[in-house]
Design a protein around this motif. Structure first.
Motif, PDB file in Angstrom:
ATOM      1  N   TYR A 182      -6.883  -1.046  -0.503  1.00 20.06           N
ATOM      2  CA  TYR A 182      -8.295  -1.427  -0.374  1.00 20.06           C
ATOM      3  C   TYR A 182      -8.864  -0.817   0.905  1.00 20.06           C
ATOM      4  N   ARG A 225     -13.073   4.431  -8.178  1.00 19.82           N
ATOM      5  CA  ARG A 225     -12.022   4.848  -7.245  1.00 19.82           C
ATOM      6  C   ARG A 225     -10.741   5.208  -7.994  1.00 19.82           C
ATOM      7  N   ARG A 233       0.856  -1.176   0.000  1.00 23.83           N
ATOM      8  CA  ARG A 233       0.000   0.000   0.000  1.00 23.83           C
ATOM      9  C   ARG A 233       0.900   1.236   0.000  1.00 23.83           C
ATOM     10  N   SER A 236     -17.650  -2.451 -10.806  1.00 22.60           N
ATOM     11  CA  SER A 236     -16.768  -2.530  -9.643  1.00 22.60           C
ATOM     12  C   SER A 236     -16.469  -1.133  -9.112  1.00 22.60           C
ATOM     13  N   GLN A 259      -2.907   1.081  -5.889  1.00 25.93           N
ATOM     14  CA  GLN A 259      -3.848   0.047  -6.312  1.00 25.93           C
ATOM     15  C   GLN A 259      -4.260  -0.862  -5.140  1.00 25.93           C
ATOM     16  N   GLU A 260      -3.308  -1.125  -4.247  1.00 26.99           N
ATOM     17  CA  GLU A 260      -3.543  -2.107  -3.169  1.00 26.99           C
ATOM     18  C   GLU A 260      -4.171  -1.477  -1.920  1.00 26.99           C
ATOM     19  N   LEU A 267     -13.908  -0.254  -7.748  1.00 28.97           N
ATOM     20  CA  LEU A 267     -12.487   0.037  -8.017  1.00 28.97           C
ATOM     21  C   LEU A 267     -12.318   0.880  -9.280  1.00 28.97           C
TER      22      LEU A 267
END
Length: 217
Positions: free
Chosen positions: A90, A135, A60, A130, A87-88, A132
């Protein structure tokens, strides 16, 4: 962080590499960067540019920031640094992710002022609805604003047409809507390859001119 033992041993390995390597291009970030090492475009292009890969899968923004604060930018003087992170993250809002990426950019610029910084956009991920997708789009918009007017930082859009007409992503490009295939890597990183090639040629040209001027004196 994730998988503490493995993660820390990779960090330690990177630290020892900073003492021995003299890269022209430093690659920093998450799984996109780590797995780039196994791609054809790495072997045919980036490997030949004296590249060093400091990508860790699952990282992250806060993981990458910690690594950079703890030695991974020391002893090196690369001409260019390529960053892919966020990207990671979350569970984080687009604002929080963009702030994290910007904090890393600021640290890189202060520790490596001679290096040209290339930040990669976040790719569209997941199926059409999604969260994502939305985001990552918002993070990219914020990063576009952030780099405006900065001559030493450039945002490169690596989404070279991953979303198809029906709004899906082909499994030929991403095998699980997340991870790039060989074809996907070639597609996403061709703009990066073109920019790095151009910048390295320009920098070598400047060195050549300076040496010629020195000889003329």
């Amino acid at each position: 962080p994730h998988g503490e033992g493995r993660w820390m041993s990779m960090h330690q390995r990177f630290l020892s590499e900073t003492r021995d390597a003299e890269p022209e291009v430093l690659w920093m970030g998450d799984s996109l960067i780590q797995n780039l090492f196994n791609s054809r475009i790495w072997d045919t292009s980036f490997c030949l540019m004296h590249s060093l890969n400091f990508g860790i899968s699952g990282d992250r923004t806060e993981n990458v920031l910690w690594r950079l604060q703890n030695g991974e930018l020391d002893n090196l003087s690369p001409k260019m640094i390529v960053l892919s992170v966020g990207q990671e993250n979350y569970g984080d809002t687009p604002e929080k992710i963009a702030e994290g990426v910007q904090a890393i950019c600021a640290l890189i610029r202060s520790k490596q002022p001679q290096a040209f910084l290339i930040v990669l956009t976040l790719l569209p991920r997941g199926n059409p609805d999604s969260p994502l997708r939305q985001r990552n789009r918002k993070v990219n918009e914020m990063m576009t604003e952030y780099v405006k007017g900065n001559s030493r930082v450039q945002l490169v859009n690596i989404d070279t047409g991953f979303v198809q007409v029906d709004d899906t992503i082909s499994h030929h490009d991403m095998f699980d809507y997340m991870s790039l295939t060989q074809k996907g890597y070639s597609k996403a990183f061709e703009p990066v390859n073109e920019l790095l090639t151009q910048l390295l040629q320009e920098m070598e040209g400047e060195v050549g001119r300076t040496e010629a001027e020195g000889a003329a004196d």
